[in-house]
Design a protein around this motif. Structure first.
Motif, PDB file in Angstrom:
ATOM      1  N   ALA A   1       0.821  -1.217   0.000  1.00 52.13           N
ATOM      2  CA  ALA A   1       0.000   0.000   0.000  1.00 52.13           C
ATOM      3  C   ALA A   1       0.852   1.264   0.000  1.00 52.13           C
ATOM      4  O   ALA A   1       0.553   2.249  -0.689  1.00 52.13           O
ATOM      5  CB  ALA A   1      -0.947  -0.003   1.204  1.00 52.13           C
ATOM      6  N   GLY A   2       1.950   1.243   0.762  1.00 50.65           N
ATOM      7  CA  GLY A   2       2.792   2.433   0.883  1.00 50.65           C
ATOM      8  C   GLY A   2       3.510   2.811  -0.391  1.00 50.65           C
ATOM      9  O   GLY A   2       3.881   3.982  -0.565  1.00 50.65           O
ATOM     10  N   ARG A   3       3.752   1.859  -1.282  1.00 49.87           N
ATOM     11  CA  ARG A   3       4.470   2.168  -2.529  1.00 49.87           C
ATOM     12  C   ARG A   3       3.596   1.953  -3.766  1.00 49.87           C
ATOM     13  O   ARG A   3       4.096   1.911  -4.885  1.00 49.87           O
ATOM     14  CB  ARG A   3       5.747   1.340  -2.636  1.00 49.87           C
ATOM     15  N   TRP A   4       2.274   1.824  -3.567  1.00 48.13           N
ATOM     16  CA  TRP A   4       1.392   1.548  -4.694  1.00 48.13           C
ATOM     17  C   TRP A   4       1.402   2.662  -5.723  1.00 48.13           C
ATOM     18  O   TRP A   4       1.420   2.417  -6.927  1.00 48.13           O
ATOM     19  CB  TRP A   4      -0.019   1.287  -4.201  1.00 48.13           C
ATOM     20  N   ASP A   5       1.393   3.932  -5.272  1.00 46.18           N
ATOM     21  CA  ASP A   5       1.386   5.044  -6.223  1.00 46.18           C
ATOM     22  C   ASP A   5       2.607   4.985  -7.133  1.00 46.18           C
ATOM     23  O   ASP A   5       2.513   5.221  -8.343  1.00 46.18           O
ATOM     24  CB  ASP A   5       1.352   6.387  -5.485  1.00 46.18           C
ATOM     25  N   HIS A   6       3.759   4.674  -6.541  1.00 49.81           N
ATOM     26  CA  HIS A   6       4.986   4.580  -7.340  1.00 49.81           C
ATOM     27  C   HIS A   6       4.908   3.421  -8.330  1.00 49.81           C
ATOM     28  O   HIS A   6       5.282   3.562  -9.504  1.00 49.81           O
ATOM     29  CB  HIS A   6       6.189   4.410  -6.413  1.00 49.81           C
ATOM     30  N   LEU A   7       4.420   2.292  -7.877  1.00 50.01           N
ATOM     31  CA  LEU A   7       4.313   1.117  -8.750  1.00 50.01           C
ATOM     32  C   LEU A   7       3.323   1.383  -9.887  1.00 50.01           C
ATOM     33  O   LEU A   7       3.580   1.032 -11.047  1.00 50.01           O
ATOM     34  CB  LEU A   7       3.872  -0.096  -7.933  1.00 50.01           C
ATOM     35  N   ARG A   8       2.190   2.018  -9.557  1.00 52.46           N
ATOM     36  CA  ARG A   8       1.185   2.340 -10.574  1.00 52.46           C
ATOM     37  C   ARG A   8       1.765   3.281 -11.634  1.00 52.46           C
ATOM     38  O   ARG A   8       1.529   3.111 -12.831  1.00 52.46           O
ATOM     39  CB  ARG A   8      -0.033   2.972  -9.897  1.00 52.46           C
TER      40      ARG A   8
ATOM     41  N   ASP B   1      -4.497   8.263 -14.530  1.00 48.67           N
ATOM     42  CA  ASP B   1      -5.827   8.561 -13.992  1.00 48.67           C
ATOM     43  C   ASP B   1      -6.579   9.567 -14.853  1.00 48.67           C
ATOM     44  O   ASP B   1      -7.801   9.509 -14.972  1.00 48.67           O
ATOM     45  CB  ASP B   1      -5.720   9.102 -12.564  1.00 48.67           C
ATOM     46  N   PHE B   2      -5.844  10.515 -15.442  1.00 48.76           N
ATOM     47  CA  PHE B   2      -6.491  11.560 -16.233  1.00 48.76           C
ATOM     48  C   PHE B   2      -7.005  11.040 -17.570  1.00 48.76           C
ATOM     49  O   PHE B   2      -7.834  11.688 -18.202  1.00 48.76           O
ATOM     50  CB  PHE B   2      -5.521  12.719 -16.469  1.00 48.76           C
ATOM     51  N   LYS B   3      -6.522   9.882 -17.998  1.00 51.49           N
ATOM     52  CA  LYS B   3      -6.914   9.373 -19.306  1.00 51.49           C
ATOM     53  C   LYS B   3      -8.375   8.932 -19.352  1.00 51.49           C
ATOM     54  O   LYS B   3      -8.938   8.767 -20.433  1.00 51.49           O
ATOM     55  CB  LYS B   3      -5.990   8.220 -19.713  1.00 51.49           C
ATOM     56  N   LEU B   4      -8.990   8.740 -18.187  1.00 55.68           N
ATOM     57  CA  LEU B   4     -10.402   8.363 -18.191  1.00 55.68           C
ATOM     58  C   LEU B   4     -11.322   9.579 -18.317  1.00 55.68           C
ATOM     59  O   LEU B   4     -12.487   9.456 -18.683  1.00 55.68           O
ATOM     60  CB  LEU B   4     -10.750   7.568 -16.932  1.00 55.68           C
ATOM     61  N   LEU B   5     -10.805  10.807 -18.044  1.00 50.50           N
ATOM     62  CA  LEU B   5     -11.662  11.991 -18.021  1.00 50.50           C
ATOM     63  C   LEU B   5     -12.272  12.330 -19.377  1.00 50.50           C
ATOM     64  O   LEU B   5     -13.429  12.767 -19.430  1.00 50.50           O
ATOM     65  CB  LEU B   5     -10.890  13.186 -17.463  1.00 50.50           C
ATOM     66  N   PRO B   6     -11.559  12.180 -20.514  1.00 51.73           N
ATOM     67  CA  PRO B   6     -12.211  12.469 -21.798  1.00 51.73           C
ATOM     68  C   PRO B   6     -13.445  11.620 -22.055  1.00 51.73           C
ATOM     69  O   PRO B   6     -14.305  11.981 -22.863  1.00 51.73           O
ATOM     70  CB  PRO B   6     -11.113  12.179 -22.831  1.00 51.73           C
ATOM     71  N   GLY B   7     -13.548  10.471 -21.359  1.00 51.75           N
ATOM     72  CA  GLY B   7     -14.728   9.633 -21.508  1.00 51.75           C
ATOM     73  C   GLY B   7     -16.005  10.305 -21.032  1.00 51.75           C
ATOM     74  O   GLY B   7     -17.104   9.827 -21.325  1.00 51.75           O
ATOM     75  N   LEU B   8     -15.877  11.435 -20.315  1.00 47.35           N
ATOM     76  CA  LEU B   8     -17.053  12.192 -19.892  1.00 47.35           C
ATOM     77  C   LEU B   8     -17.687  12.942 -21.056  1.00 47.35           C
ATOM     78  O   LEU B   8     -18.828  13.400 -20.959  1.00 47.35           O
ATOM     79  CB  LEU B   8     -16.664  13.183 -18.788  1.00 47.35           C
ATOM     80  N   LEU B   9     -16.945  13.099 -22.169  1.00 46.25           N
ATOM     81  CA  LEU B   9     -17.517  13.721 -23.355  1.00 46.25           C
ATOM     82  C   LEU B   9     -18.557  12.785 -23.971  1.00 46.25           C
ATOM     83  O   LEU B   9     -18.485  11.561 -23.825  1.00 46.25           O
ATOM     84  CB  LEU B   9     -16.415  14.018 -24.373  1.00 46.25           C
ATOM     85  N   HIS B  10     -19.496  13.357 -24.673  1.00 48.80           N
ATOM     86  CA  HIS B  10     -20.581  12.562 -25.231  1.00 48.80           C
ATOM     87  C   HIS B  10     -20.237  11.920 -26.577  1.00 48.80           C
ATOM     88  O   HIS B  10     -20.971  11.080 -27.072  1.00 48.80           O
ATOM     89  CB  HIS B  10     -21.825  13.435 -25.407  1.00 48.80           C
ATOM     90  N   GLY B  11     -19.157  12.367 -27.203  1.00 48.73           N
ATOM     91  CA  GLY B  11     -18.791  11.848 -28.517  1.00 48.73           C
ATOM     92  C   GLY B  11     -19.445  12.596 -29.658  1.00 48.73           C
ATOM     93  O   GLY B  11     -19.216  12.277 -30.828  1.00 48.73           O
ATOM     94  N   THR B  12     -20.277  13.585 -29.339  1.00 46.47           N
ATOM     95  CA  THR B  12     -20.955  14.380 -30.378  1.00 46.47           C
ATOM     96  C   THR B  12     -20.422  15.806 -30.447  1.00 46.47           C
ATOM     97  O   THR B  12     -20.867  16.588 -31.272  1.00 46.47           O
ATOM     98  CB  THR B  12     -22.470  14.428 -30.094  1.00 46.47           C
ATOM     99  N   GLU B  13     -19.481  16.149 -29.578  1.00 40.41           N
ATOM    100  CA  GLU B  13     -19.016  17.527 -29.483  1.00 40.41           C
ATOM    101  C   GLU B  13     -18.062  17.900 -30.609  1.00 40.41           C
ATOM    102  O   GLU B  13     -17.277  17.081 -31.104  1.00 40.41           O
ATOM    103  CB  GLU B  13     -18.293  17.772 -28.151  1.00 40.41           C
ATOM    104  N   VAL B  14     -18.135  19.179 -30.987  1.00 44.12           N
ATOM    105  CA  VAL B  14     -17.106  19.805 -31.815  1.00 44.12           C
ATOM    106  C   VAL B  14     -16.275  20.656 -30.863  1.00 44.12           C
ATOM    107  O   VAL B  14     -16.784  21.586 -30.237  1.00 44.12           O
ATOM    108  CB  VAL B  14     -17.710  20.674 -32.929  1.00 44.12           C
ATOM    109  N   ILE B  15     -15.012  20.314 -30.730  1.00 47.55           N
ATOM    110  CA  ILE B  15     -14.139  20.928 -29.727  1.00 47.55           C
ATOM    111  C   ILE B  15     -13.054  21.744 -30.414  1.00 47.55           C
ATOM    112  O   ILE B  15     -12.473  21.297 -31.411  1.00 47.55           O
ATOM    113  CB  ILE B  15     -13.497  19.848 -28.839  1.00 47.55           C
ATOM    114  N   GLY B  16     -12.771  22.913 -29.872  1.00 52.69           N
ATOM    115  CA  GLY B  16     -11.656  23.717 -30.349  1.00 52.69           C
ATOM    116  C   GLY B  16     -10.583  23.794 -29.288  1.00 52.69           C
ATOM    117  O   GLY B  16     -10.857  24.203 -28.153  1.00 52.69           O
ATOM    118  N   ASP B  17      -9.369  23.387 -29.625  1.00 53.66           N
ATOM    119  CA  ASP B  17      -8.213  23.611 -28.752  1.00 53.66           C
ATOM    120  C   ASP B  17      -7.533  24.865 -29.265  1.00 53.66           C
ATOM    121  O   ASP B  17      -6.826  24.831 -30.282  1.00 53.66           O
ATOM    122  CB  ASP B  17      -7.267  22.411 -28.779  1.00 53.66           C
ATOM    123  N   LEU B  18      -7.762  25.981 -28.597  1.00 47.95           N
ATOM    124  CA  LEU B  18      -7.349  27.294 -29.079  1.00 47.95           C
ATOM    125  C   LEU B  18      -6.009  27.659 -28.444  1.00 47.95           C
ATOM    126  O   LEU B  18      -5.930  28.103 -27.304  1.00 47.95           O
ATOM    127  CB  LEU B  18      -8.429  28.330 -28.734  1.00 47.95           C
ATOM    128  N   GLY B  19      -4.952  27.431 -29.221  1.00 48.65           N
ATOM    129  CA  GLY B  19      -3.597  27.498 -28.702  1.00 48.65           C
ATOM    130  C   GLY B  19      -3.120  26.085 -28.430  1.00 48.65           C
ATOM    131  O   GLY B  19      -2.664  25.749 -27.345  1.00 48.65           O
TER     132      GLY B  19
END
Length: 232
Positions: free
Chosen positions: A25-32, A41-59
């Motif tokens: 448990a104490g070294r799990w974060d490092h092992l992960r 962990d952040f790679k799951l967040l785009p799944g909150l999009l509906h898949g129908t959006e038109v997105i602009g990355d401005l910059g």
């Protein structure tokens, strides 16, 4: 998938799992992080999009964020002023069929009015001289009730950022930026300070999200006195 293992086998595996996590448990974060990377962990967040959006990355810079979002959106528009950055982005995004890479300025976006459901400005506003004009452009290209998502630096005193990277602003007071968004015509503005990353050398970051409204804009007030601008 085949037949599940016998109950006795499953029970033995469950016990090994309990033993493993009890001891590690104490070294799990490092092992992960070793196994899956420090941003897994952040790679799951785009799944909150509906898949129908038109997105602009401005910059969009080198297109790293666009690459991450591409599988979860109907279409993405990647904008940057730097031709060198766009060369890198085009190479990175060459197999993303739903991505359009365009060269353009935040003050005059090469995007049709109402084209976007979501506009992302990730660490880009500190390069912009006329914030009101740029945010008005973002308001224009969003559909009614479209969303804006801004990632930016808190105010800081690192004037070297001006000389080394050409920053115009020494970060921002999030609440002053919130007021400016409201003046432009955004509503439901929410500010979220982000926890400091112990491995990051830069200033603290914050996140702002807001929704495009159709309320009449008030006259924009000068930002001087609210946010600290570097001498050009």
């Amino acid at each position: 998938m085949g037949r599940p293992p016998a109950r006795s086998v499953l029970e033995a595996r469950t016990e090994r799992s309990r033993t493993f996590f009890s001891s590690e448990a104490g070294r799990w974060d490092h092992l992960r992080q070793e196994l899956f990377g420090d941003s897994s962990d952040f790679k799951l967040l785009p799944g909150l999009l509906h898949g129908t959006e038109v997105i602009g990355d401005l910059g969009c810079g080198s297109g790293h964020l666009v690459r991450l979002l591409a599988p979860f959106a109907r279409r993405l528009v990647a904008i940057d002023l730097s031709s060198a950055m766009l060369d890198v982005a085009r190479r990175r995004l060459r197999d993303c069929e739903n991505v359009e890479v365009r060269q353009g300025d935040l003050n005059a976006l090469p995007i049709e009015s109402g084209e976007l459901n979501l506009a992302i400005l990730s660490l880009v506003l500190h390069y912009v001289v006329d914030l009101g004009r740029a945010l008005t452009e973002v308001h224009r290209v969003l559909r009614p009730a479209g969303r804006i998502l801004i990632l930016e630096m808190q105010e800081h005193d690192r004037a070297s950022f001006r000389d080394e990277m050409g920053h115009v602003w020494l970060g921002f007071d999030p609440h002053a930026l919130r007021a400016l968004l409201e003046e432009v015509g955004f509503g439901a503005v929410h500010v979220s300070p982000l926890p400091a990353d112990p491995e990051a050398a830069g200033p603290r970051l914050f996140l702002i999200r807001a929704i495009r409204t159709d309320s009449r804009r008030r006259t924009l007030r000068p930002a001087a006195g609210k946010m600290r601008m570097l001498e050009l």
